[in-house]
Design a protein around this motif. Structure first.
Motif, PDB file in Angstrom:
ATOM      1  N   UNK A 189       0.834  -1.304   0.128  1.00 23.37           N
ATOM      2  CA  UNK A 189       0.054  -0.006  -0.081  1.00 23.37           C
ATOM      3  C   UNK A 189       0.739   1.309   0.079  1.00 23.37           C
ATOM      4  N   UNK A 190       1.856   1.168   0.829  1.00 18.11           N
ATOM      5  CA  UNK A 190       2.696   2.359   0.895  1.00 18.11           C
ATOM      6  C   UNK A 190       3.512   2.521  -0.382  1.00 18.11           C
ATOM      7  N   UNK A 191       3.798   1.613  -0.954  1.00 18.83           N
ATOM      8  CA  UNK A 191       4.687   1.620  -2.099  1.00 18.83           C
ATOM      9  C   UNK A 191       3.821   2.369  -3.219  1.00 18.83           C
ATOM     10  N   UNK A 192       2.668   1.706  -3.458  1.00 17.51           N
ATOM     11  CA  UNK A 192       1.610   2.206  -4.437  1.00 17.51           C
ATOM     12  C   UNK A 192       1.246   3.639  -4.113  1.00 17.51           C
ATOM     13  N   UNK A 193       1.092   4.187  -2.744  1.00 17.81           N
ATOM     14  CA  UNK A 193       0.788   5.266  -2.657  1.00 17.81           C
ATOM     15  C   UNK A 193       2.018   6.475  -2.858  1.00 17.81           C
TER      16      UNK A 193
ATOM     17  N   UNK B 128     -12.210  -1.746 -14.612  1.00 13.88           N
ATOM     18  CA  UNK B 128     -12.328  -2.610 -15.756  1.00 13.88           C
ATOM     19  C   UNK B 128     -11.075  -3.478 -16.047  1.00 13.88           C
ATOM     20  N   UNK B 129     -10.242  -2.618 -16.867  1.00 13.08           N
ATOM     21  CA  UNK B 129      -8.857  -3.284 -17.355  1.00 13.08           C
ATOM     22  C   UNK B 129      -7.857  -3.015 -16.195  1.00 13.08           C
ATOM     23  N   UNK B 130      -6.964  -4.097 -15.609  1.00 15.62           N
ATOM     24  CA  UNK B 130      -6.420  -3.914 -14.523  1.00 15.62           C
ATOM     25  C   UNK B 130      -4.933  -4.841 -14.806  1.00 15.62           C
ATOM     26  N   UNK B 131      -4.067  -4.175 -14.547  1.00 19.77           N
ATOM     27  CA  UNK B 131      -2.648  -5.061 -14.614  1.00 19.77           C
ATOM     28  C   UNK B 131      -2.385  -5.838 -13.387  1.00 19.77           C
ATOM     29  N   UNK B 132      -3.302  -5.592 -12.398  1.00 22.54           N
ATOM     30  CA  UNK B 132      -2.988  -6.230 -11.219  1.00 22.54           C
ATOM     31  C   UNK B 132      -3.787  -7.506 -11.176  1.00 22.54           C
ATOM     32  N   UNK B 133      -5.028  -7.416 -11.845  1.00 20.35           N
ATOM     33  CA  UNK B 133      -5.896  -8.529 -11.803  1.00 20.35           C
ATOM     34  C   UNK B 133      -5.183  -9.648 -13.072  1.00 20.35           C
ATOM     35  N   UNK B 134      -4.721  -8.941 -13.984  1.00 15.62           N
ATOM     36  CA  UNK B 134      -4.040 -10.043 -15.022  1.00 15.62           C
ATOM     37  C   UNK B 134      -2.842 -10.833 -14.374  1.00 15.62           C
TER      38      UNK B 134
ATOM     39  N   UNK C 128      -3.379 -16.409  -8.306  1.00 15.82           N
ATOM     40  CA  UNK C 128      -3.296 -15.972  -6.960  1.00 15.82           C
ATOM     41  C   UNK C 128      -4.850 -15.279  -6.657  1.00 15.82           C
ATOM     42  N   UNK C 129      -5.340 -15.261  -5.389  1.00 16.91           N
ATOM     43  CA  UNK C 129      -6.405 -14.523  -4.953  1.00 16.91           C
ATOM     44  C   UNK C 129      -6.757 -13.055  -5.217  1.00 16.91           C
ATOM     45  N   UNK C 130      -7.777 -12.516  -5.544  1.00 15.69           N
ATOM     46  CA  UNK C 130      -7.751 -11.016  -5.690  1.00 15.69           C
ATOM     47  C   UNK C 130      -7.934 -10.639  -4.527  1.00 15.69           C
ATOM     48  N   UNK C 131      -7.392  -9.199  -4.353  1.00  8.98           N
ATOM     49  CA  UNK C 131      -7.584  -8.388  -3.054  1.00  8.98           C
ATOM     50  C   UNK C 131      -6.646  -8.569  -1.962  1.00  8.98           C
ATOM     51  N   UNK C 132      -5.663  -9.097  -2.449  1.00  4.83           N
ATOM     52  CA  UNK C 132      -4.364  -9.419  -1.440  1.00  4.83           C
ATOM     53  C   UNK C 132      -3.511  -8.180  -1.519  1.00  4.83           C
ATOM     54  N   UNK C 133      -2.456  -8.405  -1.076  1.00  4.00           N
ATOM     55  CA  UNK C 133      -1.296  -7.442  -1.371  1.00  4.00           C
ATOM     56  C   UNK C 133      -1.159  -6.592  -2.582  1.00  4.00           C
ATOM     57  N   UNK C 134      -1.260  -7.335  -3.789  1.00  4.64           N
ATOM     58  CA  UNK C 134      -0.924  -6.892  -4.950  1.00  4.64           C
ATOM     59  C   UNK C 134      -1.895  -5.687  -5.218  1.00  4.64           C
ATOM     60  N   UNK C 135      -2.955  -5.977  -4.806  1.00  4.55           N
ATOM     61  CA  UNK C 135      -4.330  -5.007  -4.841  1.00  4.55           C
ATOM     62  C   UNK C 135      -4.026  -3.869  -4.064  1.00  4.55           C
ATOM     63  N   UNK C 136      -3.462  -4.175  -3.142  1.00  4.93           N
ATOM     64  CA  UNK C 136      -3.041  -2.713  -2.341  1.00  4.93           C
ATOM     65  C   UNK C 136      -2.210  -1.942  -2.946  1.00  4.93           C
ATOM     66  N   UNK C 137      -1.506  -2.037  -3.832  1.00  4.12           N
ATOM     67  CA  UNK C 137      -0.611  -1.074  -4.652  1.00  4.12           C
ATOM     68  C   UNK C 137      -1.265  -0.282  -5.375  1.00  4.12           C
ATOM     69  N   UNK C 138      -2.507  -0.866  -5.897  1.00  8.85           N
ATOM     70  CA  UNK C 138      -3.393  -0.221  -6.766  1.00  8.85           C
ATOM     71  C   UNK C 138      -4.296   0.846  -5.888  1.00  8.85           C
ATOM     72  N   UNK C 139      -4.505   0.356  -4.820  1.00  4.99           N
ATOM     73  CA  UNK C 139      -5.215   1.022  -3.602  1.00  4.99           C
ATOM     74  C   UNK C 139      -4.506   2.375  -3.415  1.00  4.99           C
ATOM     75  N   UNK C 140      -3.153   2.026  -3.059  1.00  8.46           N
ATOM     76  CA  UNK C 140      -2.122   3.325  -2.722  1.00  8.46           C
ATOM     77  C   UNK C 140      -2.062   4.143  -3.834  1.00  8.46           C
ATOM     78  N   UNK C 141      -2.048   3.559  -5.009  1.00  2.00           N
ATOM     79  CA  UNK C 141      -1.641   4.628  -6.230  1.00  2.00           C
ATOM     80  C   UNK C 141      -2.798   5.380  -6.452  1.00  2.00           C
ATOM     81  N   UNK C 142      -4.147   4.846  -6.280  1.00  2.00           N
ATOM     82  CA  UNK C 142      -5.237   5.622  -6.429  1.00  2.00           C
ATOM     83  C   UNK C 142      -5.348   6.790  -5.422  1.00  2.00           C
ATOM     84  N   UNK C 143      -5.345   6.545  -4.186  1.00  6.13           N
ATOM     85  CA  UNK C 143      -5.388   7.270  -2.941  1.00  6.13           C
ATOM     86  C   UNK C 143      -4.161   8.439  -3.068  1.00  6.13           C
TER      87      UNK C 143
END
Lengths: 80, 187
Positions: free
Chosen positions: B66-70, B129-135, B142-157
């Motif tokens: 999350x921190x990295x994405x932010x 819709x399109x998301x490199x993390x989901x890809x 791997x399961x969705x919603x884990x640490x890699x999704x947090x990078x996107x969260x951080x990025x958007x925030x």
């Protein structure tokens, strides 16, 4: 968004009803019915979860799919 | 290892190309189609890094990613025009993310506006819709919603905070194979 449920295929398991966060589906007479199709955001979780593959969405945006394994596809092309 | 094989290998990495230090490449090389293997390699590597991070750091992995994405979001958005309206900021953000992610603001049919006030919080629903993390996650099983999704969260925030100067938070509402629903909570 248009959602079509194949009523012959639907087994009435209710998985789509449970999984959809926007409560698009309801079970009526043991068959899934898309009661709020306009609430559908097109995540297609219901397609993945449906054991009978009874669902069809029309007018959906299909996200890019880069994750398909090209080596597997090459092998499949040779077979199919 | 036979000498023939070594010669063959040397041959593959030899060319008659003259490359000067002042030569600046004007286009991507090789062509995007030929980069498919590279893309898959990067996705595989990212997936393994995230899996290992999760194994070692447990729930702390989310904080790291999350921190990295932010940081990345702040870094990229600082060159963009500052504005107070969130809708305008989201528009800028969609330009910023083009090619990696595509998203739209969304509302359930019973809501009047895109900015929703409920239970004392103000938020906007975003459908990615399109998301490199989901890809990457699906490539690695791997399961969705884990640490890699947090990078996107951080990025958007990070980007929203940088553009609007307002604090924000992103929450996963639902993940799917074709799109994910997220809630951008404004503070």
């Amino acid at each position: 968004m248009e959602i079509h449920v194949d009523t012959d295929a639907c087994v009435g398991c209710g998985l789509c009803v449970k999984d959809c966060p926007m409560h698009v589906y309801e079970l009526q007479n043991n068959v899934s019915v898309a009661v709020r199709p306009n609430n559908c955001m097109g995540c297609l979780s219901c397609h993945e979860i449906c054991p009978a593959q009874a669902l069809e969405h029309r007018g959906i945006y299909a996200a890019r799919r880069h994750y398909i394994d090209i080596k597997v596809c090459e092998m499949l092309r040779k077979v199919v | 290892m036979s000498a023939g094989y070594i010669d063959e290998m040397h041959e593959a990495f030899h060319s008659d190309l003259v490359y000067r230090s002042e030569d600046i490449p004007l286009e991507c090389s090789p062509r995007p189609k030929e980069m498919e293997q590279t893309l898959h390699g990067v996705m595989k590597l990212n997936g393994l890094v995230i899996r290992s991070l999760e194994e070692i750091a447990g729930r702390g992995a989310n904080a790291v990613t999350y921190r990295a994405g932010k940081k990345f979001g702040h870094e990229v958005a600082k060159y963009f025009q500052k504005r107070e309206d969130v809708e305008g900021a989201l528009h800028e953000l969609s330009d910023l993310l083009r090619g990696q992610y595509s998203f739209e603001v969304w509302k359930p049919e019973d809501k009047e506006t895109f900015i929703i006030e409920e239970n004392g919080e103000t938020f906007i629903y975003l459908v990615f819709h399109d998301c490199i993390v989901r890809q990457t996650l699906r490539r690695n099983g791997l399961e969705q919603g884990g640490p890699l999704c947090q990078t996107l969260f951080g990025y958007v925030v990070g980007a929203i905070e940088e553009i609007t100067g307002r604090k924000a938070k992103l929450e996963i509402v639902h993940t799917g194979p074709n799109a994910c629903l997220k809630k951008l909570i404004l503070k």
